[in-house]
Design an enzyme around this catalytic site. Structure first.
Site, PDB file in Angstrom:
ATOM      1  N   ARG A   1       0.848  -1.186   0.000  1.00  0.00           N
ATOM      2  CA  ARG A   1       0.000   0.000   0.000  1.00  0.00           C
ATOM      3  C   ARG A   1       0.887   1.241   0.000  1.00  0.00           C
ATOM      4  NH1 ARG A   1      -3.133   2.960   4.866  1.00  0.00           N
ATOM      5  NH2 ARG A   1      -3.839   4.663   3.546  1.00  0.00           N
TER       6      ARG A   1
ATOM      7  N   HIS B   1      -3.239  10.906   0.691  1.00  0.00           N
ATOM      8  CA  HIS B   1      -2.726  10.677   2.055  1.00  0.00           C
ATOM      9  C   HIS B   1      -2.116  12.000   2.543  1.00  0.00           C
ATOM     10  CE1 HIS B   1      -1.298   7.317   4.922  1.00  0.00           C
ATOM     11  NE2 HIS B   1      -0.973   8.455   5.509  1.00  0.00           N
TER      12      HIS B   1
ATOM     13  N   GLU C   1      -7.945   8.175   6.208  1.00  0.00           N
ATOM     14  CA  GLU C   1      -8.353   8.709   7.491  1.00  0.00           C
ATOM     15  C   GLU C   1      -9.047  10.066   7.470  1.00  0.00           C
ATOM     16  OE1 GLU C   1      -4.803   8.597   9.873  1.00  0.00           O
ATOM     17  OE2 GLU C   1      -4.970   6.453  10.176  1.00  0.00           O
TER      18      GLU C   1
ATOM     19  N   ASN D   1      -7.838   1.570   9.797  1.00  0.00           N
ATOM     20  CA  ASN D   1      -6.542   1.809  10.424  1.00  0.00           C
ATOM     21  C   ASN D   1      -6.751   1.787  11.922  1.00  0.00           C
ATOM     22  OD1 ASN D   1      -5.729   2.330   7.820  1.00  0.00           O
ATOM     23  ND2 ASN D   1      -5.217   4.477   8.163  1.00  0.00           N
TER      24      ASN D   1
ATOM     25  N   TYR E   1      -4.724   1.768  15.878  1.00  0.00           N
ATOM     26  CA  TYR E   1      -3.504   1.849  16.673  1.00  0.00           C
ATOM     27  C   TYR E   1      -3.721   1.580  18.155  1.00  0.00           C
ATOM     28  CZ  TYR E   1      -1.070   3.468  12.561  1.00  0.00           C
ATOM     29  OH  TYR E   1      -0.515   3.511  11.317  1.00  0.00           O
TER      30      TYR E   1
ATOM     31  N   GLU F   1      -3.934  -0.288   8.140  1.00  0.00           N
ATOM     32  CA  GLU F   1      -2.787   0.118   8.961  1.00  0.00           C
ATOM     33  C   GLU F   1      -2.931  -0.436  10.362  1.00  0.00           C
ATOM     34  OE1 GLU F   1      -1.870   4.346   9.327  1.00  0.00           O
ATOM     35  OE2 GLU F   1      -2.152   4.620   7.169  1.00  0.00           O
TER      36      GLU F   1
HETATM   37  C1  GBH Z   1      -1.753   7.111  10.694  1.00  0.00           C
HETATM   38  O1  GBH Z   1      -2.374   8.145  11.422  1.00  0.00           O
HETATM   39  C2  GBH Z   1      -1.330   7.687   9.369  1.00  0.00           C
HETATM   40  O2  GBH Z   1      -2.136   7.219   8.324  1.00  0.00           O
HETATM   41  C3  GBH Z   1       0.105   7.464   9.040  1.00  0.00           C
HETATM   42  O3  GBH Z   1       0.478   8.302   7.983  1.00  0.00           O
HETATM   43  C4  GBH Z   1       0.931   7.662  10.277  1.00  0.00           C
HETATM   44  O4  GBH Z   1       2.303   7.590   9.981  1.00  0.00           O
HETATM   45  C5  GBH Z   1       0.539   6.577  11.260  1.00  0.00           C
HETATM   46  O5  GBH Z   1      -0.821   6.598  11.542  1.00  0.00           O
HETATM   47  C6  GBH Z   1       1.261   6.660  12.587  1.00  0.00           C
HETATM   48  O6  GBH Z   1       0.866   7.768  13.323  1.00  0.00           O
HETATM   49  O7  GBH Z   1      -1.642   7.553  20.873  1.00  0.00           O
HETATM   50  O8  GBH Z   1       0.454   8.234  21.788  1.00  0.00           O
HETATM   51  O9  GBH Z   1       0.230   6.016  20.957  1.00  0.00           O
HETATM   52  C7  GBH Z   1      -3.052   7.756  12.578  1.00  0.00           C
HETATM   53  C8  GBH Z   1      -2.766   8.717  13.698  1.00  0.00           C
HETATM   54  C9  GBH Z   1      -1.425   9.284  15.521  1.00  0.00           C
HETATM   55  C10 GBH Z   1      -2.130   7.016  15.235  1.00  0.00           C
HETATM   56  C11 GBH Z   1      -0.412   8.833  16.536  1.00  0.00           C
HETATM   57  C12 GBH Z   1      -1.126   6.577  16.232  1.00  0.00           C
HETATM   58  C13 GBH Z   1       0.052   7.116  18.176  1.00  0.00           C
HETATM   59  C14 GBH Z   1       0.263   8.054  19.293  1.00  0.00           C
HETATM   60  N1  GBH Z   1      -1.717   8.235  14.558  1.00  0.00           N
HETATM   61  N2  GBH Z   1      -0.901   7.635  17.195  1.00  0.00           N
HETATM   62  S1  GBH Z   1      -0.200   7.416  20.839  1.00  0.00           S
END
Ligand code: GBH
Length: 496
Positions: free
Chosen positions: A102, A147, A192, A332, A334, A399
């Site tokens: 991707r 993006h 996003e 996506n 996290y 992601e």
């Molecule tokens: C994605 O954004 C993006 O699509 C990508 O470009 C980026 O590189 C990737 O995530 C990583 O950030 O909450 O303290 O653990 C999602 C937004 C913001 C998600 C930071 C993960 C981690 C910070 N991101 N977050 S924390």
């Protein structure tokens, strides 16, 4: 019977050994047609910001004019230099054995001004070379059209808040379908909506950092949804029969867990404001924004003295036009946050006041927060929530990833991936969620937006002080390669 006893002892030992290895003991295998890939985006890796006819985008403009807004005052001028090193990047993908890659297109490499005239053929040629090399290596291409690197001239016209954006975007999409459609199996219209709109137009976290929360973010999301639908319909009517690709959107969805049992409504409201607001118009059977979002913004708007809701309204035709415009759900994910009800009496216009809830990562200590940042059950709950809320869509995880500060032997990242992949398998086999693919963010360390180069998400390390930008596999690269090769989550010590 002694034999039986020995057998029992053996089983018990196996169970203990499994728990000893961090509980990755379930040993499900990924379904045969399940796909694995990694992801990047143009501004974060390409560099060559003003080479070969490329025009200026919002991130060029922002980092050059406001270096202090980036944690380490860096920018993407050179980044991983993938503009010159794409052949090496594709070798890494081959090494990992991924099914797909991707990546995103830089709009101003294709249309330097952003306006849909005067195609820059050097830009077209760059992406042609990538697509051809991926095909030669049997790696499926998944292309994100947008993006975040918006043409700066379009930003000067209000960016996504200008309804004219929809037409410019559609012409850009048409050009991409025309030139690349024969080799792209998966298209993603936008990466996003939440980050694109709330962080860039509402907050001041991402370029262009307008800081018009509660107004510009909703205008942005409204036009984004229409532009997404326009690109979907265009592909559907004109290109699908020829190229047989799929087209979808990537929506970022963190899990919001109620802090107390009585916070369930508040937690769900946060989910609806973060991603329901963009999922519901596309993936629900009735379309339009979620009721709770419409209701809370309308109430708050009126308290603040507005004559109508700050959330724009779709016409019935627009609701139908947007509904159903995604072949699968790109997701996506996290982190997991805790959420609680928070009735605010403030009359300051803000997205955050509209929600009437607050949320936080359960630890704010960035350096030592694995218990807060590795929450696999949150991922699983999210997948189940999406299944139940939106008629069981096919979910393509576009992601998932973890940052650290640069260890080559990145055990934290391995622990993250191992546990999230286990949670994903449980969602498939126990909860019957239709997860069809998984994408690790990211192939290599790159420009992490407002956080610069210090926060690293890569499974390959990049040495940014060396002009040649060498890539070095981290332990997690071997781990991911092993998962792909064995189609199961293999414990760390058997990998490295
Ligand atoms: C994605 O954004 C993006 O699509 C990508 O470009 C980026 O590189 C990737 O995530 C990583 O950030 O909450 O303290 O653990 C999602 C937004 C913001 C998600 C930071 C993960 C981690 C910070 N991101 N977050 S924390």
């Amino acid at each position: 019977m002694p034999l039986f006893n020995m057998f029992s002892v053996f089983i018990i030992l196996v169970i203990f050994a499994a728990f000893d290895r961090g509980c990755w003991a379930i040993n499900y295998t990924f379904p045969d047609n399940f796909l694995f890939g990694t992801a990047t985006s143009s501004y974060q890796i390409e560099g060559a910001w003003n080479e070969s006819g490329k025009g200026e985008n919002t991130w060029d403009w922002y980092t050059h004019n406001y270096p202090e807004r980036i944690l380490d005052r860096t920018n993407g001028d050179i980044a991983c230099d993938s503009y010159h090193k794409y052949e090496e990047d594709i070798k890494l993908l081959k090494e990992l054995g991924v099914d797909f890659y991707r990546f995103s297109l830089s709009w101003t490499r294709i249309f330097p001004s952003g306006f849909p005239n005067n195609v820059n053929y050097e830009g077209i040629n760059y992406y042609n070379k990538i697509l051809n090399l991926l095909a030669a290596n049997n790696i499926t291409a998944m292309v994100t059209l947008f993006h975040w690197d918006l043409p700066q001239r379009l930003m000067e016209l209000g960016g996504l808040t200008n309804p004219r954006f929809i037409a410019f975007y559609t012409e850009y999409a048409r050009t991409a379908f025309e030139f690349f459609g024969d080799r792209v199996k998966y298209w993603l219209t936008f990466n996003e909506p939440f980050q694109t709109c709330m962080f860039s137009y509402g907050d001041t976290r991402l370029a262009p950092a307008l800081g018009m929360s509660g107004i510009a973010d909703y205008l942005c999301g409204h036009n984004l949804l229409k532009a997404h639908a326009a690109a979907y319909h265009l592909y559907n009517t004109t290109y699908r029969s020829k190229y047989e690709g799929k087209i979808a959107i990537s929506i970022s969805a963190e899990w919001f867990e109620p802090n107390n049992t009585y916070d369930e409504a508040a937690a769900d409201r946060v989910r609806q404001f973060w991603y329901g607001i963009h999922m519901h118009p596309i993936f629900s059977s009735e379309g339009d924004y979620p009721e709770v979002v419409k209701e809370y913004i309308a109430t708050q708007s009126s308290l603040e003295g507005y004559k109508r809701s700050r959330l724009p309204q779709f016409t019935p035709d627009e609701i139908n036009y947007i509904k159903g415009t995604s072949d699968f759900m790109g997701l996506n994910h996290y982190n997991t946050y805790l959420a609680t009800n928070a009735s605010s009496t403030s009359l300051e216009t803000s997205y955050y006041n509209d929600i009437q809830a607050s949320y936080w990562l359960s630890s704010s200590n960035m350096e030592d927060s694995d218990t807060a940042r590795i929450v696999p059950w949150g991922f699983r709950k999210l997948l189940v929530w999406v299944k139940n809320t939106f008629n069981d869509p096919e979910i393509f995880v576009t992601e998932n990833g973890y940052y650290d500060f640069g260890d080559i032997d990145d055990r934290g990242r391995i622990s993250f991936y191992g546990q999230y992949l286990e949670a994903l398998l449980e969602a498939i086999y126990i909860d019957n969620v239709k997860v069809i693919a998984y994408t690790a963010w990211t192939l290599m360390d790159n420009f992490e937006w407002n956080l610069g180069y210090e926060y690293k998400y890569g499974i390959y390390y990049v040495n940014f002080t060396d002009p040649d930008r060498p890539r070095i596999p981290k332990s997690s690269a071997y781990f991911i390669k092993n998962v792909i090769g064995n189609r199961t989550v293999v414990s760390y010590d058997r990998v490295v």
